[in-house]
Design an enzyme around this catalytic site. Structure first.
Site, PDB file in Angstrom:
ATOM      1  N   GLU A  94     -21.719 -24.654  23.081  1.00  0.00           N
ATOM      2  CA  GLU A  94     -20.482 -24.036  23.538  1.00  0.00           C
ATOM      3  C   GLU A  94     -20.140 -22.941  22.545  1.00  0.00           C
ATOM      4  OE1 GLU A  94     -15.810 -24.917  24.523  1.00  0.00           O
ATOM      5  OE2 GLU A  94     -16.746 -25.624  22.693  1.00  0.00           O
ATOM      6  N   ASP A  99     -21.694 -35.130  24.342  1.00  0.00           N
ATOM      7  CA  ASP A  99     -20.894 -34.059  23.764  1.00  0.00           C
ATOM      8  C   ASP A  99     -20.788 -34.308  22.267  1.00  0.00           C
ATOM      9  OD1 ASP A  99     -19.001 -32.000  23.487  1.00  0.00           O
ATOM     10  OD2 ASP A  99     -18.136 -32.479  25.440  1.00  0.00           O
ATOM     11  N   HIS A 148     -13.377 -28.883  31.462  1.00  0.00           N
ATOM     12  CA  HIS A 148     -12.141 -29.597  31.143  1.00  0.00           C
ATOM     13  C   HIS A 148     -11.141 -28.735  30.373  1.00  0.00           C
ATOM     14  CE1 HIS A 148     -14.724 -29.599  27.735  1.00  0.00           C
ATOM     15  NE2 HIS A 148     -13.708 -29.939  26.959  1.00  0.00           N
ATOM     16  N   ASP A 149     -11.500 -27.500  30.028  1.00  0.00           N
ATOM     17  CA  ASP A 149     -10.584 -26.604  29.294  1.00  0.00           C
ATOM     18  C   ASP A 149     -10.022 -25.498  30.181  1.00  0.00           C
ATOM     19  OD1 ASP A 149     -11.072 -27.926  26.878  1.00  0.00           O
ATOM     20  OD2 ASP A 149     -12.730 -26.590  26.357  1.00  0.00           O
ATOM     21  N   ASP A 174     -20.234 -28.850  20.822  1.00  0.00           N
ATOM     22  CA  ASP A 174     -18.892 -28.275  20.868  1.00  0.00           C
ATOM     23  C   ASP A 174     -18.744 -27.139  19.845  1.00  0.00           C
ATOM     24  OD1 ASP A 174     -16.142 -28.707  21.961  1.00  0.00           O
ATOM     25  OD2 ASP A 174     -15.647 -29.050  19.858  1.00  0.00           O
TER      26      ASP A 174
HETATM   27  O1  TEU Z   1     -13.211 -26.061  23.148  1.00  0.00           O
HETATM   28  C1  TEU Z   1     -13.327 -24.931  22.368  1.00  0.00           C
HETATM   29  C2  TEU Z   1     -12.454 -23.797  22.654  1.00  0.00           C
HETATM   30  O2  TEU Z   1     -12.327 -22.916  21.832  1.00  0.00           O
HETATM   31  C3  TEU Z   1     -11.741 -23.698  23.915  1.00  0.00           C
HETATM   32  O3  TEU Z   1     -12.324 -23.773  25.099  1.00  0.00           O
HETATM   33  C4  TEU Z   1     -10.353 -24.151  23.761  1.00  0.00           C
HETATM   34  O4  TEU Z   1     -10.087 -25.394  24.296  1.00  0.00           O
HETATM   35  C5  TEU Z   1      -9.518 -23.135  24.452  1.00  0.00           C
HETATM   36  O5  TEU Z   1      -9.837 -21.913  23.904  1.00  0.00           O
HETATM   37  C6  TEU Z   1      -8.093 -23.391  24.231  1.00  0.00           C
HETATM   38  O6  TEU Z   1      -7.430 -22.343  24.863  1.00  0.00           O
HETATM   39  C7  TEU Z   1     -13.819 -27.209  22.705  1.00  0.00           C
HETATM   40  C8  TEU Z   1     -13.567 -28.332  23.682  1.00  0.00           C
HETATM   41  O7  TEU Z   1     -14.159 -28.034  24.907  1.00  0.00           O
HETATM   42  C9  TEU Z   1     -12.088 -28.554  23.773  1.00  0.00           C
HETATM   43  O8  TEU Z   1     -11.752 -29.508  24.752  1.00  0.00           O
HETATM   44  C10 TEU Z   1     -11.608 -28.978  22.422  1.00  0.00           C
HETATM   45  O9  TEU Z   1     -10.209 -29.076  22.414  1.00  0.00           O
HETATM   46  C11 TEU Z   1     -12.031 -27.990  21.318  1.00  0.00           C
HETATM   47  O10 TEU Z   1     -13.387 -27.598  21.431  1.00  0.00           O
HETATM   48  C12 TEU Z   1     -11.893 -28.634  19.973  1.00  0.00           C
HETATM   49  O11 TEU Z   1     -12.870 -29.608  19.795  1.00  0.00           O
END
Ligand code: TEU
Ligand code: CA
Length: 552
Positions: A250, A96, A324-325, A197
């Site tokens: 992503e 990642d 994980h989100d 990311d």
């Molecule tokens: O996530 C990006 C992102 O915009 C989302 O999925 C976010 O966590 C969600 O909209 C919140 O409601 C990535 C990662 O997957 C996430 O875990 C991180 O916190 C984020 O980037 C920052 O690096």
């Protein structure tokens, strides 16, 4: 055909996968312990969430050293062992890469703070506007403004996420070179995949950052045309030089059009893209921190549009329900209490037979569910705590805010992996950093592998993708698009057809199979209900999924 179309990726959230030393935090040795389990499932690649040195304000998405392992997770030797042992079992590692921002504890930011001009240009530093407003009106995705005071100066630095996650200035060629070096560093360790990311946020509008007159800044920092240039450049400078690497971007709030560009092979940007529109169908007016039953027709339309559009543009989708989100899909879109196995296998089959690369998030293969946390203290996620505060500021009572948090928190999917029915689900001998879900005595790996129906279903779906080229490479056609409870589709290749019917509700329903598929030689392929023949009308049981194979 591309080499990754018949592959399946498994996402390991290291912090919650397996703790090897009793400190309550999952680690790399824990992953090594469980490699045989993952190989048995049949997956090809393991995506590990960030385990690099980090103050852990956003669970490792705030990186202070991109080329080191955080001692919390182990050592470089552990990582190298993991790569080799996974390889011996036929699995590759996907890392990642959090390249949109670094932790404010990163050496670059610290040097910038100390006054080093060269490093100040690694970030976006701006003075307040003439009227005293922040440099722009852009909002942080975690709530609040996206600018914070830069040390003792009159400047502000940009952070689209937490204030400890400073956005890197990709307009500066030196920054891009440094980040290429990071990717190359891990390539040299034998890493074969990269998940980038929020990579569609790296091309902030121009170097002159301005107020967004429509709202929160999203249109000015998302999917800017220059992102495509940066990706092409990174491809050439890094992973594009190593055969068979697999990359996934992503993409936050993106479009089909852009994802075609990101993933069409002739463009040499990325292998595929994650998009999230299908996971916003239970948001009231696009607001995540709200409650409503999911809108099935919207879900179906979005999946159908993405399948069709990406296929037409020769782009490639990453297929997923969980990460994980997100809260657990089984708790959002199905009924784990009354139809546990049916719900889990329905969701699995719906995406595994689509065109794209399926991702399995740890525990999905057991039908793991959201936890039943009572108190806000049970939640650890920074975004969750911000939202809890903001909801109350907006006038919601504590219990109204909690009701939303319980459904929407990212911690819903971060609970420890349920290995056994022993204390803490066999995840740790210590105290887990996040509480295990209460149902671990019923839902766990030991029980599932011995006599369950979900793990084995995933094994068969993965196997089918390898056996039948039509699943990996066939085209997509949506069927029964108006149907209010069934998502049906066909895949086509060289005259062969696979028909898939996915029933998302508990009321039995009878559907009519389109005429053109009758009177062809067909066989039952896979399903979670009764095995039967393809007939002109089919009655589907609660949460039933069924697929047929039709000869050319
Ligand atoms: O996530 C990006 C992102 O915009 C989302 O999925 C976010 O966590 C969600 O909209 C919140 O409601 C990535 C990662 O997957 C996430 O875990 C991180 O916190 C984020 O980037 C920052 O690096
Ligand atoms: Ca540990």
């Amino acid at each position: 055909m591309s080499n990754f179309h018949d592959k399946v990726v498994y996402q390991v959230y290291p912090k919650s996968f397996k703790d090897s030393n009793g400190d309550g935090i999952g680690d790399l040795r824990g992953v090594i312990e469980k490699l045989a389990y993952l190989a048995d499932l049949g997956v090809d690649m393991l995506w590990l969430n960030p385990f690099f040195t980090s103050p852990q304000n956003d669970n490792g998405y705030d990186i202070s050293n991109y080329k080191e392992i955080d001692p919390l997770f182990g050592t470089m030797a552990d990582f190298e062992e993991l790569v080799h042992k996974a390889e011996a079992l036929g699995m590759e590692i996907m890392l990642d890469m959090v390249l949109n921002h670094s932790s404010t504890e990163h050496e670059w930011f610290q040097k910038a703070l100390a006054g080093d001009k060269e490093y100040q240009d690694y970030y976006y530093l701006r003075p307040a506007q003439e009227n005293g407003d922040l440099p722009t009106n852009w909002e942080s995705k975690f709530g609040g403004p996206s600018w914070s005071k830069f040390g003792q100066t009159d400047l502000y630095y940009m952070h689209l996420f937490d204030p400890t996650q400073a956005d890197l200035n990709w307009h500066n060629p030196k920054v891009r070179e440094e980040l290429h070096q990071v990717v190359n560093f891990w390539l040299n360790k034998g890493v074969k995949g990269f998940r980038f990311d929020v990579i569609n946020l790296i091309g902030k509008s121009t170097t002159e950052l301005v107020d967004d007159l429509t709202g929160n800044g999203k249109p000015l920092y998302t999917d800017q045309p220059i992102v495509h240039d940066y990706l092409k450049e990174m491809n050439q400078a890094t992973f594009g030089r190593v055969a068979d690497t697999v990359t996934v971007g992503e993409m936050s709030s993106t479009t089909i059009e852009n994802c075609v560009l990101y993933s069409n092979p002739t463009r040499e940007e990325l292998s595929m893209a994650f998009s999230f529109h299908h996971l916003k169908v239970d948001y009231v007016d696009g607001e995540k921190w709200s409650l409503m039953p999911f809108d099935f027709l919207a879900l179906k339309n979005i999946l159908n549009d993405w399948q069709t559009g990406m296929s037409e543009g020769d782009g490639w989708n990453a297929l997923f329900w969980n990460n994980h989100d997100q809260p657990r899909a089984i708790s959002r879109f199905a009924d784990p209490v009354n139809y546990h196995s049916e719900s889990a296998t329905l969701l699995a089959q719906t995406i595994h037979l689509l065109r794209g690369t399926p991702y399995i998030y740890q525990g999905e293969e057991l039908g793991m569910t959201n936890p039943d946390y009572e108190a806000i203290e049970d939640f650890m996620d920074i975004e969750t705590h911000n939202a809890y505060r903001k909801l109350q500021e907006k006038g919601l009572s504590e219990s109204e805010a909690m009701a939303i948090i319980r459904e929407k928190s990212r911690d819903n999917n971060r609970t420890p992996m349920q290995w056994t029915d022993e204390e803490h689900a066999g995840f740790t001998t210590g105290t887990p950093w996040l509480k295990v879900v209460d149902n671990y005595r019923e839902i766990n790996v030991a029980k599932e592998v011995a006599k369950g129906s979900i793990f084995s279903y995933y094994q068969r779906l993965i196997q089918l993708r390898k056996e039948l080229p039509i699943i990996a490479n066939g085209s997509y056609e949506g069927l029964l698009l108006e149907h209010p409870s069934v998502y049906a589709y066909a895949r086509h290749l060289n005259g062969e057809t696979v028909l898939v019917f996915n029933h998302f509700y508990a009321e039995p329903v009878t559907i009519q199979v389109p005429e053109e598929y009758l009177n062809r030689s067909s066989r039952y392929l896979i399903g979670n209900g009764q095995e039967r023949e393809l007939t002109s009308s089919l009655t589907l049981a609660p949460y039933e999924t069924i697929a047929f194979y039709l000869d050319a």
